[in-house]
Enzyme design. Structure first.
Site, PDB file in Angstrom:
ATOM      1  N   ASN A 123       0.845  -1.200   0.000  1.00  0.00           N
ATOM      2  CA  ASN A 123       0.000   0.000   0.000  1.00  0.00           C
ATOM      3  C   ASN A 123       0.881   1.251   0.000  1.00  0.00           C
ATOM      4  O   ASN A 123       2.039   1.207   0.408  1.00  0.00           O
ATOM      5  CB  ASN A 123      -0.875  -0.002   1.263  1.00  0.00           C
ATOM      6  CG  ASN A 123      -1.856   1.149   1.298  1.00  0.00           C
ATOM      7  OD1 ASN A 123      -2.428   1.528   0.269  1.00  0.00           O
ATOM      8  ND2 ASN A 123      -2.067   1.737   2.468  1.00  0.00           N
ATOM      9  N   HIS A 125       0.749   5.248   1.508  1.00  0.00           N
ATOM     10  CA  HIS A 125       0.015   6.089   2.465  1.00  0.00           C
ATOM     11  C   HIS A 125       0.609   7.504   2.451  1.00  0.00           C
ATOM     12  O   HIS A 125       1.829   7.663   2.457  1.00  0.00           O
ATOM     13  CB  HIS A 125       0.110   5.482   3.870  1.00  0.00           C
ATOM     14  CG  HIS A 125      -0.672   6.267   4.858  1.00  0.00           C
ATOM     15  ND1 HIS A 125      -2.042   6.146   4.973  1.00  0.00           N
ATOM     16  CD2 HIS A 125      -0.303   7.219   5.736  1.00  0.00           C
ATOM     17  CE1 HIS A 125      -2.471   6.981   5.891  1.00  0.00           C
ATOM     18  NE2 HIS A 125      -1.441   7.650   6.372  1.00  0.00           N
TER      19      HIS A 125
HETATM   20  C1  GRF Z   1      -3.124   8.696  -2.264  1.00  0.00           C
HETATM   21  O1  GRF Z   1      -2.872   9.871  -1.535  1.00  0.00           O
HETATM   22  C2  GRF Z   1      -2.599   7.476  -1.546  1.00  0.00           C
HETATM   23  O2  GRF Z   1      -1.456   7.737  -0.795  1.00  0.00           O
HETATM   24  C3  GRF Z   1      -3.747   7.106  -0.643  1.00  0.00           C
HETATM   25  O3  GRF Z   1      -4.903   7.366  -1.426  1.00  0.00           O
HETATM   26  C4  GRF Z   1      -4.617   8.405  -2.354  1.00  0.00           C
HETATM   27  C5  GRF Z   1      -5.006   7.903  -3.712  1.00  0.00           C
HETATM   28  O4  GRF Z   1      -4.839   8.906  -4.678  1.00  0.00           O
HETATM   29  N1  GRF Z   1      -3.664   5.738  -0.184  1.00  0.00           N
HETATM   30  P1  GRF Z   1      -4.980   8.560  -6.219  1.00  0.00           P
HETATM   31  O5  GRF Z   1      -6.379   7.976  -6.387  1.00  0.00           O
HETATM   32  O6  GRF Z   1      -3.931   7.589  -6.568  1.00  0.00           O
HETATM   33  O7  GRF Z   1      -4.828   9.869  -6.937  1.00  0.00           O
END
Ligand code: GRF
Length: 230
Positions: A123, A125
């Protein structure tokens, strides 16, 4: 769209991406797979939101789309649907990119790799974990008033935003930053760090070290790459 043809189909490492929203990380992964910066072929996108922008990105890149709304379903019933549809695909890792669902223990155990001592789920974050877990990492950083925040790529375990850290990068918070400006810069960093960390994870030897005796009670163990000091 010819992008589908150009995807890195030769790669023997298969990944399935799970995402629920904007899809900017998914796009970065698609582009990196296409260009060869990421040694993985993207087998499918799993989403729980059929009207999310990420769906259009999957179509643009010709990536099979598995849409399963969670509405009206128990967590287990929803996961069963997802797992069933994944049976048709061959993949090594699940890559989460803004997937707004928590997994059950059963789901995580389903992807457990005894040799690696982790589930094969990763994942990204938007904070320097363990600071600011949960939603809205950039907003939390602004509201807390930190001067430095960042992004974390981590293996997924049963706790919220828990699991051994694969890679992190720091991001300065500017005096005039708002949540919008910080998250816009943060996302660019995410795209870079996710591809780099994933590439390392997929192609280099590594192991998960146990939390050290006497370490922080919430110590998560570490991903130690061969050649790096443990
Ligand atoms: C990102 O900020 C990621 O870190 C978090 O969810 C967001 C997803 O953004 N887990 P995107 O849909 O990839 O633009």
């Amino acid at each position: 769209m010819c992008a589908a043809v150009k995807q890195n189909k030769q790669s023997s490492i298969g990944i399935v991406v799970f995402a629920s929203g904007r899809g900017s990380n998914f796009r970065a992964l698609c582009e990196a797979s296409q260009s060869g910066r990421l040694s993985a072929r993207i087998e499918a996108l799993v989403t729980n939101t059929s009207d999310a922008p990420v769906v259009g990105i999957a179509r643009e890149f010709g990536i099979p789309l598995l849409e399963h709304s969670h509405r009206g379903l128990s967590r287990e019933a929803h996961e069963e649907l997802v797992l069933k549809s994944l049976d048709a695909f061959s993949f090594d890792w699940i890559v989460l990119a803004g997937y707004m669902r928590l997994f059950s223990k059963k789901f995580i155990r389903r992807f457990w790799d005894q040799d690696l001592n982790t589930a094969r789920i990763v994942n990204i974050h938007p904070s320097l974990l363990p600071s600011f877990p949960g939603t809205d990492g950039y907003g939390q950083a602004i509201r807390y008033g930190v001067k430095v925040t960042g992004v974390t790529v981590h293996l997924v375990s049963e706790g919220l935003d828990d699991g051994p850290i694969v890679g992190q990068a720091a991001l300065d918070v500017r005096e005039d930053d708002t949540e919008e400006t910080l998250s816009a810069r943060g996302r660019l960093l995410e795209h870079q760090i996710y591809v780099e960390s994933l590439e390392k994870l997929l192609t280099k030897p590594w192991r998960v070290s146990s939390p050290q005796a006497g370490s922080h009670p919430e110590g998560r163990g570490r991903v130690v790459f061969e050649g790096a000091r443990a």
